[in-house]
Scaffold this active site. Structure first.
Site, PDB file in Angstrom:
ATOM      1  N   GLU A   1       0.806  -1.233   0.000  1.00  0.00           N
ATOM      2  CA  GLU A   1       0.000   0.000   0.000  1.00  0.00           C
ATOM      3  C   GLU A   1       0.835   1.278   0.000  1.00  0.00           C
ATOM      4  O   GLU A   1       0.654   2.160   0.847  1.00  0.00           O
ATOM      5  CB  GLU A   1      -0.972  -0.035   1.189  1.00  0.00           C
ATOM      6  CG  GLU A   1      -1.921  -1.215   1.100  1.00  0.00           C
ATOM      7  CD  GLU A   1      -2.795  -1.434   2.349  1.00  0.00           C
ATOM      8  OE1 GLU A   1      -2.839  -0.544   3.207  1.00  0.00           O
ATOM      9  OE2 GLU A   1      -3.422  -2.504   2.440  1.00  0.00           O
TER      10      GLU A   1
ATOM     11  N   ASN B   1       1.892  -5.135  -3.078  1.00  0.00           N
ATOM     12  CA  ASN B   1       0.513  -5.551  -2.764  1.00  0.00           C
ATOM     13  C   ASN B   1      -0.334  -4.327  -2.430  1.00  0.00           C
ATOM     14  O   ASN B   1       0.075  -3.484  -1.620  1.00  0.00           O
ATOM     15  CB  ASN B   1       0.593  -6.486  -1.534  1.00  0.00           C
ATOM     16  CG  ASN B   1      -0.701  -7.175  -1.196  1.00  0.00           C
ATOM     17  OD1 ASN B   1      -1.344  -7.762  -2.069  1.00  0.00           O
ATOM     18  ND2 ASN B   1      -1.098  -7.133   0.071  1.00  0.00           N
TER      19      ASN B   1
ATOM     20  N   HIS C   1     -10.394  -6.034  -2.168  1.00  0.00           N
ATOM     21  CA  HIS C   1     -11.430  -5.674  -1.180  1.00  0.00           C
ATOM     22  C   HIS C   1     -12.519  -4.919  -1.936  1.00  0.00           C
ATOM     23  O   HIS C   1     -12.414  -3.717  -2.170  1.00  0.00           O
ATOM     24  CB  HIS C   1     -10.823  -4.825  -0.054  1.00  0.00           C
ATOM     25  CG  HIS C   1      -9.817  -5.572   0.754  1.00  0.00           C
ATOM     26  ND1 HIS C   1     -10.137  -6.706   1.479  1.00  0.00           N
ATOM     27  CD2 HIS C   1      -8.491  -5.377   0.947  1.00  0.00           C
ATOM     28  CE1 HIS C   1      -9.059  -7.165   2.099  1.00  0.00           C
ATOM     29  NE2 HIS C   1      -8.036  -6.376   1.782  1.00  0.00           N
TER      30      HIS C   1
ATOM     31  N   GLU D   1      -6.261 -10.768  -1.194  1.00  0.00           N
ATOM     32  CA  GLU D   1      -7.058 -10.544   0.032  1.00  0.00           C
ATOM     33  C   GLU D   1      -8.539 -10.410  -0.326  1.00  0.00           C
ATOM     34  O   GLU D   1      -9.241  -9.535   0.164  1.00  0.00           O
ATOM     35  CB  GLU D   1      -6.589  -9.265   0.739  1.00  0.00           C
ATOM     36  CG  GLU D   1      -5.117  -9.253   1.090  1.00  0.00           C
ATOM     37  CD  GLU D   1      -4.666  -7.993   1.836  1.00  0.00           C
ATOM     38  OE1 GLU D   1      -5.534  -7.211   2.285  1.00  0.00           O
ATOM     39  OE2 GLU D   1      -3.455  -7.795   1.959  1.00  0.00           O
TER      40      GLU D   1
ATOM     41  N   ASP E   1     -12.314 -10.167  -0.697  1.00  0.00           N
ATOM     42  CA  ASP E   1     -13.620 -10.218  -0.036  1.00  0.00           C
ATOM     43  C   ASP E   1     -14.508  -9.216  -0.758  1.00  0.00           C
ATOM     44  O   ASP E   1     -14.016  -8.232  -1.306  1.00  0.00           O
ATOM     45  CB  ASP E   1     -13.556  -9.960   1.483  1.00  0.00           C
ATOM     46  CG  ASP E   1     -12.750  -8.747   1.901  1.00  0.00           C
ATOM     47  OD1 ASP E   1     -12.680  -7.764   1.137  1.00  0.00           O
ATOM     48  OD2 ASP E   1     -12.192  -8.765   3.010  1.00  0.00           O
TER      49      ASP E   1
HETATM   50  O1  G3I Z   1      -3.401  -6.352  18.778  1.00  0.00           O
HETATM   51  C1  G3I Z   1      -4.587  -5.837  19.381  1.00  0.00           C
HETATM   52  C2  G3I Z   1      -4.912  -6.601  20.624  1.00  0.00           C
HETATM   53  O2  G3I Z   1      -3.892  -6.407  21.559  1.00  0.00           O
HETATM   54  C3  G3I Z   1      -6.261  -6.146  21.163  1.00  0.00           C
HETATM   55  O3  G3I Z   1      -6.621  -6.954  22.251  1.00  0.00           O
HETATM   56  C4  G3I Z   1      -7.347  -6.243  20.094  1.00  0.00           C
HETATM   57  C5  G3I Z   1      -8.673  -5.679  20.582  1.00  0.00           C
HETATM   58  O4  G3I Z   1      -9.542  -5.457  19.503  1.00  0.00           O
HETATM   59  O5  G3I Z   1      -6.932  -5.492  18.985  1.00  0.00           O
HETATM   60  C6  G3I Z   1      -5.726  -5.979  18.417  1.00  0.00           C
HETATM   61  O6  G3I Z   1      -5.414  -5.241  17.274  1.00  0.00           O
HETATM   62  C7  G3I Z   1      -6.175  -5.494  16.118  1.00  0.00           C
HETATM   63  C8  G3I Z   1      -5.260  -6.057  15.022  1.00  0.00           C
HETATM   64  O7  G3I Z   1      -5.984  -6.182  13.825  1.00  0.00           O
HETATM   65  C9  G3I Z   1      -4.675  -7.414  15.380  1.00  0.00           C
HETATM   66  O8  G3I Z   1      -5.661  -8.338  15.641  1.00  0.00           O
HETATM   67  C10 G3I Z   1      -6.780  -4.177  15.652  1.00  0.00           C
HETATM   68  O9  G3I Z   1      -7.741  -3.723  16.604  1.00  0.00           O
HETATM   69  C11 G3I Z   1      -7.411  -4.326  14.294  1.00  0.00           C
HETATM   70  O10 G3I Z   1      -7.804  -3.053  13.829  1.00  0.00           O
HETATM   71  C12 G3I Z   1      -6.431  -4.958  13.337  1.00  0.00           C
HETATM   72  O11 G3I Z   1      -7.069  -5.031  12.099  1.00  0.00           O
HETATM   73  C13 G3I Z   1      -6.363  -5.611  11.021  1.00  0.00           C
HETATM   74  C14 G3I Z   1      -6.077  -4.549   9.953  1.00  0.00           C
HETATM   75  O12 G3I Z   1      -5.448  -5.173   8.839  1.00  0.00           O
HETATM   76  C15 G3I Z   1      -5.172  -3.459  10.467  1.00  0.00           C
HETATM   77  O13 G3I Z   1      -4.847  -2.580   9.447  1.00  0.00           O
HETATM   78  C16 G3I Z   1      -7.240  -6.698  10.424  1.00  0.00           C
HETATM   79  O14 G3I Z   1      -7.376  -7.760  11.379  1.00  0.00           O
HETATM   80  C17 G3I Z   1      -6.621  -7.239   9.126  1.00  0.00           C
HETATM   81  O15 G3I Z   1      -7.546  -8.061   8.492  1.00  0.00           O
HETATM   82  C18 G3I Z   1      -6.301  -6.079   8.197  1.00  0.00           C
HETATM   83  O16 G3I Z   1      -5.689  -6.599   7.066  1.00  0.00           O
HETATM   84  C19 G3I Z   1      -5.309  -5.665   6.067  1.00  0.00           C
HETATM   85  C20 G3I Z   1      -4.114  -6.227   5.351  1.00  0.00           C
HETATM   86  O17 G3I Z   1      -3.094  -6.548   6.283  1.00  0.00           O
HETATM   87  C21 G3I Z   1      -3.596  -5.269   4.292  1.00  0.00           C
HETATM   88  N1  G3I Z   1      -4.643  -4.888   3.373  1.00  0.00           N
HETATM   89  C22 G3I Z   1      -5.888  -4.402   3.990  1.00  0.00           C
HETATM   90  C23 G3I Z   1      -6.403  -5.409   5.014  1.00  0.00           C
HETATM   91  C24 G3I Z   1      -7.741  -4.972   5.580  1.00  0.00           C
HETATM   92  O18 G3I Z   1      -7.607  -3.783   6.308  1.00  0.00           O
END
Ligand code: G3I
Length: 428
Positions: free
Chosen positions: A149, A190, A226, A256, A258
């Site tokens: 990105e 990516n 997405h 990715e 969806d």
């Molecule tokens: O790590 C914390 C944890 O300590 C806490 O307990 C928990 C409570 O909600 O949050 C955790 O962090 C989360 C993290 O994922 C790890 O699980 C964040 O809130 C959450 O916002 C984060 O979201 C991820 C997101 O990337 C962040 O940008 C999504 O799961 C993940 O699916 C998403 O994936 C990205 C790709 O890597 C790149 N392309 C876009 C895609 C969708 O956004």
């Protein structure tokens, strides 16, 4: 064996597993894969069982576990507990792994994001990170998303600590460092929204050329995929966009995928549109030499990043929250099966038909010409018009029709073949 039964066995259609990775491989792709949610795999047995079936998913991607904030939250202190969940699961089940991601502005620890860097000091930080993380996973990754990105939604270079320190030189630098750390994995750029072929896609073409002009290695471009139900580009437009990159000598993949509903609950016609959209995306990959595979960003609506980011939207995946296969699963399976079983690829002229699930739908389709002659045919989604190579009868609950379906269209007595939607008829 009696000669008649030998003949019957030869004439019977080859048994093709109806699972997505098996079909994808038979259709010429390297894999059909899914992201793995680290927080779910050890607590949800049903999730683990489907995800761990390599006939369904041939490749896994850690949803979060290999990102910078997970692997090096503090400078110089590396931890692989989260990332190893995916590689260990894949190893146990004989699956491959896509690795994600090294240089990204998001999920970047504040010590990097807010640090005050010179080119020399940030190069050292990047090199240490890349060497350690790629070194830990060496030999296990089919591909690595090296830079993620780097282009904004408006087509400008996305502002981040790397751009402000190096200008765009951080991009070839990242690829060079990655090549040194693991010479045998595929190195990918990516990004999302490349599918729409707009300013962001133009800039990404420029990015690939920029890396190549700098003499740095780049092997692939990941289309994250997405997408939104009803706004997904057509199969042929998607293929055209993929080809802009394969023309530069790199491979492409949907990394990715969806396709979210913009409001919930989704109507049955919206679910059919979603199924068509998924079929178009997967179909476009089949249509492009150099498109190597498709990964869904989680497979079940139970675990998806979307509701948190887009409240009120979602149900973007191929299994529902209770692990039932959705119309989207069937449409993907049908498109893959059509290619895998040698049925000529068919492009629909009604890719976003909104249909009632209870009525028969007539779809006009055009064969992609294998010669200079184009033939047009009209097929019905009704099972009675679906061709079948054998007189085999389907068992209760089994599929007996639907667009592209080439299996049995008759049901064992007393069951009858009933249309569920244009992609799926079932013996009930
Ligand atoms: O790590 C914390 C944890 O300590 C806490 O307990 C928990 C409570 O909600 O949050 C955790 O962090 C989360 C993290 O994922 C790890 O699980 C964040 O809130 C959450 O916002 C984060 O979201 C991820 C997101 O990337 C962040 O940008 C999504 O799961 C993940 O699916 C998403 O994936 C990205 C790709 O890597 C790149 N392309 C876009 C895609 C969708 O956004």
């Amino acid at each position: 064996m009696h000669s008649k039964s030998v003949l019957a066995a030869l004439l019977a259609p080859a048994a093709v597993s109806a699972q997505l990775n098996d079909l994808a491989v038979r259709a010429g792709l390297k894999y059909f894969g899914t992201a793995l949610r680290e927080g779910a795999i050890n607590s949800d047995a049903q999730y683990a069982a489907i995800l761990g079936d390599k006939r369904e998913f041939g490749q896994l991607v850690p949803e979060n576990g290999q990102k910078w904030e997970s692997t090096e939250p503090t400078r110089g202190q590396f931890t692989y507990t989260q990332g190893d969940i995916t590689t260990n699961t894949a190893k146990k089940n004989g699956q491959g792994v896509r690795c994600h991601t090294l240089v990204w502005y998001s999920q970047l620890p504040s010590w990097v994001r807010d640090g005050s860097w010179t080119k020399a000091t940030l190069t050292e930080v990047m090199e240490t990170h890349i060497n350690n993380v790629m070194g830990h996973y060496i030999g296990q990754c089919y591909a690595w998303d090296v830079v993620n990105e780097a282009v904004g939604d408006d087509g400008n270079w996305r502002p981040n600590v790397f751009l402000s320190t190096f200008g765009t030189d951080y991009i070839p630098l990242s690829f060079n460092l990655a090549k040194k750390a693991d010479p045998n994995t595929k190195l990918y750029y990516n990004d999302y929204n490349l599918e729409y072929n707009g300013a962001k896609t133009d800039r990404t073409v420029e990015l690939v050329k920029l890396v190549q002009a700098a003499g740095a290695p780049i092997d692939g471009v990941g289309f994250q995929g997405h997408l939104i139900v009803g706004s997904t580009p057509s199969r042929s437009n998607l293929a055209t966009t993929l080809r802009r990159f394969t023309a530069l000598g790199v491979e492409v993949a949907y990394t990715e995928l969806d396709i979210r509903h913009s409001s919930l609950p989704a109507s049955s016609s919206a679910q059919v549109t979603q199924a068509n959209d998924f079929a178009n995306v997967v179909g476009s990959c089949l249509d492009v030499a150099g498109c190597v595979g498709v990964t869904v960003w989680s497979f079940t609506d139970k675990y998806s990043w979307i509701p948190e980011t887009f409240p009120g939207q979602g149900d973007a995946l191929i299994y529902d929250k209770n692990f039932n296969k959705k119309a989207a699963w069937t449409s993907i399976s049908s498109v893959l099966a059509a290619k895998a079983t040698g049925v000529p690829p068919v492009s629909s002229t009604s890719t976003s038909t909104s249909t009632s699930t209870s009525t028969l739908t007539t779809i006009t389709t055009t064969r992609v010409p294998s010669s200079t002659v184009t033939s047009t045919r009209t097929t019905s989604a009704a099972p009675s018009s679906t061709s079948s190579a054998s007189g085999a009868e389907q068992t209760r609950w089994g599929q007996c029709g639907g667009r592209y379906w080439t299996g049995p269209t008759k049901c064992q007595s007393p069951w009858t073949c009933q249309v569920q939607h244009e992609w799926y008829s079932q013996c009930l």
